[in-house]
Design a protein around this motif. Sequence first.
Motif, short mmCIF file in Angstrom:
data_model
loop_
_atom_site.label_atom_id
_atom_site.label_comp_id
_atom_site.label_asym_id
_atom_site.label_seq_id
_atom_site.Cartn_x
_atom_site.Cartn_y
_atom_site.Cartn_z
N THR A 59 0.84 -1.19 0.00
CA THR A 59 0.00 0.00 0.00
C THR A 59 0.88 1.25 0.00
OG1 THR A 59 -1.63 -1.22 1.29
CG2 THR A 59 -1.88 1.18 1.19
N GLU A 60 0.44 2.27 -0.70
CA GLU A 60 1.21 3.51 -0.78
C GLU A 60 1.33 4.14 0.60
OE1 GLU A 60 1.12 7.76 -3.22
OE2 GLU A 60 -0.45 6.23 -3.48
N ARG A 61 2.52 4.69 0.90
CA ARG A 61 2.79 5.29 2.20
C ARG A 61 2.09 6.64 2.32
NH1 ARG A 61 7.97 3.63 4.88
NH2 ARG A 61 8.54 1.66 3.92
N TYR A 62 1.58 6.93 3.48
CA TYR A 62 0.94 8.20 3.76
C TYR A 62 1.02 8.44 5.26
CZ TYR A 62 -3.00 5.26 5.16
OH TYR A 62 -3.78 4.31 5.76
N ASP A 63 0.90 9.72 5.65
CA ASP A 63 0.98 10.12 7.05
C ASP A 63 -0.40 10.49 7.56
OD1 ASP A 63 3.75 9.82 7.08
OD2 ASP A 63 4.06 11.86 6.34
N CYS A 64 -0.69 10.12 8.79
CA CYS A 64 -1.95 10.48 9.45
C CYS A 64 -1.64 10.91 10.88
CB CYS A 64 -2.95 9.33 9.40
SG CYS A 64 -2.33 7.77 10.07
N PHE A 65 -0.77 11.93 11.00
CA PHE A 65 -0.28 12.37 12.30
C PHE A 65 -1.41 12.86 13.18
CE2 PHE A 65 1.40 15.56 15.19
CZ PHE A 65 2.49 14.91 15.75
N ASN A 66 -2.23 13.78 12.65
CA ASN A 66 -3.31 14.37 13.46
C ASN A 66 -4.36 13.33 13.85
OD1 ASN A 66 -2.18 16.97 13.33
ND2 ASN A 66 -3.11 17.34 11.35
N VAL A 109 -1.83 2.42 12.52
CA VAL A 109 -2.25 3.30 13.61
C VAL A 109 -1.26 3.24 14.76
CG1 VAL A 109 -4.08 3.78 15.27
CG2 VAL A 109 -4.67 3.08 12.95
N ARG A 110 -0.78 2.06 15.08
CA ARG A 110 0.16 1.91 16.19
C ARG A 110 1.47 2.65 15.89
NH1 ARG A 110 0.89 -3.01 15.75
NH2 ARG A 110 3.00 -2.98 14.90
N ARG A 111 1.97 2.55 14.66
CA ARG A 111 3.20 3.24 14.31
C ARG A 111 3.02 4.76 14.34
NH1 ARG A 111 3.30 -0.90 10.36
NH2 ARG A 111 2.52 0.59 8.80
N GLU A 112 1.88 5.24 13.85
CA GLU A 112 1.65 6.68 13.87
C GLU A 112 1.51 7.21 15.29
OE1 GLU A 112 1.65 8.85 11.36
OE2 GLU A 112 2.25 7.25 10.00
N LYS A 113 0.89 6.44 16.16
CA LYS A 113 0.81 6.85 17.56
C LYS A 113 2.20 6.97 18.18
CE LYS A 113 -3.79 5.14 18.85
NZ LYS A 113 -4.54 4.21 19.73
N GLU A 114 3.06 6.04 17.87
CA GLU A 114 4.42 6.07 18.41
C GLU A 114 5.16 7.30 17.90
OE1 GLU A 114 7.48 4.92 20.81
OE2 GLU A 114 5.45 4.08 20.68
N LYS A 115 4.94 7.67 16.63
CA LYS A 115 5.56 8.88 16.09
C LYS A 115 5.06 10.12 16.83
CE LYS A 115 6.24 7.15 11.37
NZ LYS A 115 5.86 7.34 9.95
N CYS A 116 3.76 10.15 17.10
CA CYS A 116 3.20 11.29 17.81
C CYS A 116 3.81 11.44 19.20
CB CYS A 116 1.68 11.15 17.92
SG CYS A 116 0.81 11.20 16.34
#
Length: 353
Positions: A59-66, A109-116
């Motif tokens: 799947t194409e990479r994308y960011d969902c920080f907020n 979702v878990r990876r994005e939470k860790e980035k946050c």
Amino acid sequence: MHDQHNQRRLTMNTFMMETEEQGATSMSSMPTYQDPDDSTYAPPPVQEDMDRSTSSQYTERYDCFNFALVCDRFGVPDRVASALGTALLQDLKIRDKHGKPLIMDKSKVRREKEKCRQEVLRKRLDDTNLLAFSFDGRKDDTLTIDKIGEKYHTRMVKEPHLAILREPNSELIGYVRLEHETAEYKTTKLNGFFNDKNISLDTLIGICTDGEPTNTGPHGGIIRRFELLLKRPLHWFVCLLHFNELPFQHLFETLDKSTSTGPRSATGKLSRQIETCETLPVVDGFQKIELQNMPPAPEKKEFSTDSKYLCDMAHAISSGVVPVDLANIKPGKIVHSRWLTKAARLLRLYVRT
């Protein structure tokens, strides 16, 4: 019985012949590879125009920080957050560059939470560590409340403050109220301000201030006291705008033989004349003073009002012509702490005398 045996044998022979024909056909369609040392060897053709990206299974990479930040803030589980995110992407009809729908799984979702969380910790560390700071004092009108008897009365008073900024981006981080103007007292108030804000001075490399002796004294100045407090040397970032005014200040005081009698007045002849220079009309045909290598007139947004006025007056004296709009502008008030306005008034006096 004999006829049935012959018929069965005939059917088997026919099946075997068809199988051999199919095998021969399939074998003939397969490419044959010869010895590479043979001069007649030719490798099979390669399909260079095949689009390898379309066959990718990722799947194409994308960011969902907020999105991850909000989910982590309200305690949304990863599985629920992935279902909500995928449903939202489908409703908005967001697809990748190949036209495939984007899917948000729980690992994403878990990876994005860790980035946050790492970003929040890093920002908190940046806020507590101070690379450099600048400060400047001024007296502001402050609203105070006094209790007289059983009633409260408000009044405006002049109170000195120290405005403190984080460098190098000049971000205002607060101010302190002063009761004394000594270097020791200001150093104590600044150090207490940083302690109350939980701002560490371990990474401090320099202090920016103006050239006032209280700040830059070699033995008892504020910067020197911070060096003794931290037990290491610091960079002294002294304001060059104030430094550039010192040669004119010493030259003017020497030629005019004047002494200051207050924050806006002096005893010299020129000092008294420049106080009312804007009330005199411009003299026609005054002697121009051609200045070499004059820079172009600056835009208003690039300079302060006093700096632009000084530059415009210098251009007018160099050209010998004072525009009408410039002649109607009043120069800034005289302040001994800023010799820029006194220099501008001196040029105004020249074209009106």
